[in-house]
Write a protein that holds these residues in place. Structure first.
Motif, mmCIF file in Angstrom:
data_model
loop_
_atom_site.group_PDB
_atom_site.id
_atom_site.type_symbol
_atom_site.label_atom_id
_atom_site.label_comp_id
_atom_site.label_asym_id
_atom_site.label_seq_id
_atom_site.Cartn_x
_atom_site.Cartn_y
_atom_site.Cartn_z
ATOM 1 N N ILE A 117 -2.583 -0.443 -8.126
ATOM 2 C CA ILE A 117 -1.860 -1.756 -7.720
ATOM 3 C C ILE A 117 -2.687 -2.399 -6.603
ATOM 4 N N ALA A 118 -3.482 -3.021 -7.003
ATOM 5 C CA ALA A 118 -4.552 -3.864 -6.039
ATOM 6 C C ALA A 118 -4.013 -5.097 -5.332
ATOM 7 N N ILE A 119 -3.791 -4.974 -4.157
ATOM 8 C CA ILE A 119 -3.229 -6.212 -3.480
ATOM 9 C C ILE A 119 -4.229 -6.734 -2.324
ATOM 10 N N ASP A 120 -4.009 -8.123 -2.385
ATOM 11 C CA ASP A 120 -4.588 -8.581 -1.150
ATOM 12 C C ASP A 120 -3.727 -8.604 0.284
ATOM 13 N N ARG A 121 -4.395 -7.865 1.050
ATOM 14 C CA ARG A 121 -3.484 -7.671 2.384
ATOM 15 C C ARG A 121 -3.317 -8.849 3.252
ATOM 16 N N GLY A 122 -4.404 -9.855 2.738
ATOM 17 C CA GLY A 122 -4.548 -10.997 3.662
ATOM 18 C C GLY A 122 -3.187 -11.836 3.455
ATOM 19 N N ASP A 123 -2.581 -11.649 2.074
ATOM 20 C CA ASP A 123 -1.395 -12.396 1.845
ATOM 21 C C ASP A 123 -0.127 -11.395 1.707
ATOM 22 N N GLY A 124 0.441 -11.412 2.856
ATOM 23 C CA GLY A 124 1.680 -10.344 2.912
ATOM 24 C C GLY A 124 2.696 -10.728 1.776
ATOM 25 N N ARG A 125 3.089 -11.819 1.595
ATOM 26 C CA ARG A 125 4.212 -12.412 0.917
ATOM 27 C C ARG A 125 3.660 -12.046 -0.676
ATOM 28 N N ALA A 126 2.590 -12.523 -1.007
ATOM 29 C CA ALA A 126 2.019 -12.159 -2.329
ATOM 30 C C ALA A 126 1.990 -10.838 -2.594
ATOM 31 N N ALA A 127 1.583 -9.941 -1.603
ATOM 32 C CA ALA A 127 1.326 -8.497 -1.654
ATOM 33 C C ALA A 127 2.592 -7.909 -2.092
ATOM 34 N N LYS A 129 5.295 -9.117 -3.212
ATOM 35 C CA LYS A 129 5.737 -9.646 -4.638
ATOM 36 C C LYS A 129 5.166 -8.642 -5.649
ATOM 37 N N GLN A 130 3.932 -8.506 -5.480
ATOM 38 C CA GLN A 130 2.907 -7.792 -6.398
ATOM 39 C C GLN A 130 3.301 -6.281 -6.458
ATOM 40 N N ILE A 131 3.581 -5.613 -5.380
ATOM 41 C CA ILE A 131 4.146 -4.214 -5.401
ATOM 42 C C ILE A 131 5.386 -4.073 -6.063
ATOM 43 N N ALA A 132 6.330 -5.088 -5.585
ATOM 44 C CA ALA A 132 7.641 -4.848 -6.292
ATOM 45 C C ALA A 132 7.610 -4.977 -7.807
ATOM 46 N N TYR A 162 4.137 0.828 10.220
ATOM 47 C CA TYR A 162 4.556 1.291 9.006
ATOM 48 C C TYR A 162 4.850 0.094 8.218
ATOM 49 N N GLY A 163 4.171 -0.412 7.080
ATOM 50 C CA GLY A 163 4.567 -1.579 6.376
ATOM 51 C C GLY A 163 5.777 -1.352 5.527
ATOM 52 N N ILE A 164 6.241 -2.440 5.160
ATOM 53 C CA ILE A 164 7.593 -2.471 4.211
ATOM 54 C C ILE A 164 7.261 -2.441 2.787
ATOM 55 N N GLY A 165 6.240 -2.316 2.419
ATOM 56 C CA GLY A 165 5.992 -2.478 0.917
ATOM 57 C C GLY A 165 6.675 -1.419 0.076
ATOM 58 N N GLY A 166 6.246 0.014 0.678
ATOM 59 C CA GLY A 166 7.071 0.939 -0.137
ATOM 60 C C GLY A 166 8.632 1.048 -0.185
ATOM 61 N N ALA A 167 9.063 0.710 0.804
ATOM 62 C CA ALA A 167 10.490 0.911 1.060
ATOM 63 C C ALA A 167 11.049 -0.246 0.198
ATOM 64 N N TRP A 168 10.497 -1.464 0.254
ATOM 65 C CA TRP A 168 10.927 -2.736 -0.520
ATOM 66 C C TRP A 168 10.829 -2.523 -2.094
ATOM 67 N N LEU A 169 9.660 -1.648 -2.447
ATOM 68 C CA LEU A 169 9.883 -1.294 -3.948
ATOM 69 C C LEU A 169 10.911 -0.340 -4.352
ATOM 70 N N ALA A 170 10.981 0.689 -3.376
ATOM 71 C CA ALA A 170 12.169 1.666 -3.411
ATOM 72 C C ALA A 170 13.461 1.148 -3.651
ATOM 73 N N THR A 171 13.718 0.207 -2.942
ATOM 74 C CA THR A 171 15.275 -0.592 -2.840
ATOM 75 C C THR A 171 15.444 -1.365 -4.012
ATOM 76 N N HIS A 172 14.450 -1.880 -4.426
ATOM 77 C CA HIS A 172 14.387 -2.801 -5.657
ATOM 78 C C HIS A 172 14.267 -2.129 -6.937
ATOM 79 N N ALA A 173 13.528 -1.153 -6.997
ATOM 80 C CA ALA A 173 13.503 -0.399 -8.100
ATOM 81 C C ALA A 173 14.552 0.786 -8.234
ATOM 82 N N LYS A 174 15.277 1.070 -7.049
ATOM 83 C CA LYS A 174 16.186 2.214 -7.251
ATOM 84 C C LYS A 174 15.546 3.577 -7.474
ATOM 85 N N ALA A 175 14.270 3.521 -6.895
ATOM 86 C CA ALA A 175 13.451 4.849 -7.139
ATOM 87 C C ALA A 175 13.488 5.639 -5.948
#
Length: 242
Positions: A117-127, A129-132, A162-175
């Protein structure tokens, strides 16, 4: 000897990277899992070289904490070692990484074949969304997702944000989320040529069920476990050497 061994290791690692990168291109017709098994032969080779040339050994504790289903791995980020070793110590997974890594000749070619999952760290909102979106798809395909919440490598003893990406994915994917602590930075420091002999301890924590949790609360719980476990790692190393 440390300098000599580190230089020899770097040379052999570079040769292996070129060979496996070319090989990786020919794995394109295969399934993601077959590509993963074939391409991570590079990871196994590099970890083996690190042991026999640089004297970098490792032990893993907590393997029983890995769930049967695909999960989200959130790991401490101190070194290049964990980015190489975790893909072969854990079930197949997609790594969340910065997009520019895929542009590195040879190394990036091989990484691109591993369904990252290759993200653009310069665009936090888009990154985020992409992670999710892509994270949910990888999990549905049976691949775990490996994310380093600190985003970039930190020196040994340092706690990054600690960035929120992993936790955001977990709560949305229920993983389930599996936190991992390790002390690889003690022997393989970030951005350092010299690799020192020693024992790396990788500690896998109990899986966390994100049900009913907000991303911030989950992120704080993961950070609390990882950083508390980091303080215990020297004790594990002493036990292993007795």
């Amino acid at each position: 000897m440390v300098v000599l061994r580190s230089v020899l290791f770097l040379l052999l690692q570079s040769v292996l990277t070129i060979v496996f990168a070319v090989f990786a291109l020919f794995t394109f017709p295969f399934s993601a899992f077959t590509r993963y098994r074939l391409i991570t032969g590079w990871n196994r080779s590099v970890v083996w070289l690190a042991r026999w040339i640089c004297g970098i050994r490792y032990q893993v504790i907590g393997l029983e904490n890995l769930p049967d289903e695909a999960a989200i791995i959130m790991a401490k980020h101190q070194s290049a070692w964990e980015t190489i070793a975790l893909p072969i110590l854990l079930p197949p997974m997609a790594i969340v990484l910065k997009r520019e890594l895929l542009r590195i000749p040879f190394f990036g070619w091989g990484m691109a074949m591993l369904s990252p999952i290759a993200i653009d760290r310069g665009d936090g909102r888009a990154a985020l969304k992409q992670i999710a979106e892509q994270g949910k798809q990888r999990l549905a395909d049976g691949l775990g997702v490996l994310i380093f919440p600190e985003g970039t490598r930190v020196a040994s003893g340092v706690v990054g944000k600690y960035g929120i990406g992993g936790a955001w994915l977990a709560t949305h994917a229920k993983a389930l989320v599996v936190p991992i602590a390790h002390n690889a930075g003690e022997v393989w420091p970030k951005n350092a040529l010299l690799k020192h002999p020693g024992l790396i301890t990788v500690s896998i924590g109990p899986a966390i069920d994100p049900s009913g949790m907000k991303p911030d609360a989950l992120n704080q719980r993961v950070q609390a476990w990882i950083e508390a476990e980091m303080a215990l790692l020297p004790n594990y190393a002493q036990t292993a050497t007795k």
